[in-house]
Design an enzyme around this catalytic site. Structure first.
Site, PDB file in Angstrom:
ATOM      1  CD  GLU A  96      37.646  32.044  40.093  1.00  0.00           C
ATOM      2  OE1 GLU A  96      37.090  32.416  39.034  1.00  0.00           O
ATOM      3  OE2 GLU A  96      38.134  32.843  40.912  1.00  0.00           O
ATOM      4  CD  GLU A 166      45.051  34.561  38.133  1.00  0.00           C
ATOM      5  OE1 GLU A 166      44.748  35.754  38.092  1.00  0.00           O
ATOM      6  OE2 GLU A 166      44.236  33.652  37.942  1.00  0.00           O
TER       7      GLU A 166
HETATM    8  P1  PGA Z   1      41.101  38.991  41.659  1.00  0.00           P
HETATM    9  O1  PGA Z   1      41.020  37.803  40.579  1.00  0.00           O
HETATM   10  O2  PGA Z   1      41.847  40.124  41.019  1.00  0.00           O
HETATM   11  O3  PGA Z   1      39.662  39.341  41.948  1.00  0.00           O
HETATM   12  O4  PGA Z   1      41.805  38.446  42.856  1.00  0.00           O
HETATM   13  C1  PGA Z   1      42.106  37.507  39.745  1.00  0.00           C
HETATM   14  C2  PGA Z   1      41.775  36.299  38.906  1.00  0.00           C
HETATM   15  O5  PGA Z   1      41.123  35.366  39.414  1.00  0.00           O
HETATM   16  O6  PGA Z   1      42.162  36.212  37.722  1.00  0.00           O
END
Ligand code: PGA
Length: 249
Positions: A96, A166
């Site tokens: 993000e 991720e």
């Molecule tokens: P999520 O987020 O478990 O809601 O998919 C993980 C993260 O962005 O670290």
């Protein structure tokens, strides 16, 4: 033997009252022998985390920090400020941040250097988008993201990293990488770490993140190179977060 580590990434959620009950619920619900765990809170709540969690097994930290030490960087928070509140971890390079704040791998590498210099444990996030995966670029993308960090830090500091793989398409979507898909990437990351520091690589914790929940955590963390989780949505409910921590143990 690597210890399992489960870190909650609260993102931009919470308030004093909700945090208080979440933190109390987590520390009260931890059973003996649970995996290592921590919460990464929005910076204004680090003091609250410190007050609530000091003396408990639950660690805390932040979700980002500046690469700079101090000065005219309006809105930024330095590593030393995180250390002032006894933070142990700082998440760096979350997708993000990369997507919405245009953070490059080079900037993430600079932040990693600054975090290490301050004595923090950087939780460096890497991951491919769906388009990159479908184009067969997963290993190249995550390899370049990790490579930028490895180029910037000393060989010895490889041992002080925590990585979080991720896949961007799995974050907050309810879609999880299969344990086999995740393991394949984790193993490739560990091989890359070994090229930088063969002695340190076997001990580096590589977390999986992206829709890890109580019902899929055990299977994911049973993979040989998955050493825990970076948990978003499920970290906001004490019962879910605890279930994942206990699944890790
Ligand atoms: P999520 O987020 O478990 O809601 O998919 C993980 C993260 O962005 O670290």
């Amino acid at each position: 033997m690597r210890r399992k580590l489960v870190i909650g990434n609260w993102k931009m959620n919470g308030n004093l009252a909700a945090n208080a009950s979440l933190l109390a619920g987590i520390s009260a619900g931890l059973s003996a022998g649970a995996a290592d765990c921590a919460v990464c809170a929005p910076a204004p709540y680090l003091a609250q985390c410190q007050a609530a969690l000091t003396g408990t097994p639950v660690g805390w930290g932040a979700q980002d920090m500046s690469a700079h030490a101090s000065g005219a960087y309006t809105g930024e928070v330095s590593a030393a400020m995180l250390v002032d509140f006894a933070s142990r971890y700082v998440i760096l390079g979350h997708s993000e941040r990369r997507a919405y704040h245009l953070e490059s791998s080079e900037l993430v590498a600079k932040k990693t250097v600054a975090a290490l210099a301050a004595g923090l444990i950087p939780v460096v996030c890497i991951g491919e988008t769906l388009a990159e995966r479908e184009a067969g670029q997963t290993n190249a993308v995550v390899g370049a993201q990790l490579g930028a960090v490895l180029e910037a830090i000393s060989t010895a500091d490889v041992a002080r990293l925590v990585l979080a793989y991720e896949p961007v398409w799995a974050i907050g979507t309810g879609k999880t990488a299969t344990p086999e898909m995740a393991q394949e990437v984790h193993a490739a990351l560990r091989a890359q770490l070994a090229q930088a520091n063969a002695a340190a690589a076997p001990a580096v914790q590589i977390l999986y993140g992206g829709s890890m929940k109580p019902d899929n955590a055990k299977e994911l963390m049973a993979q040989p190179d998955i050493d825990g989780g970076l948990i978003g949505g499920a970290a906001l409910k004490a019962t879910d977060f605890l279930a994942i921590i206990h699944a890790a143990a």
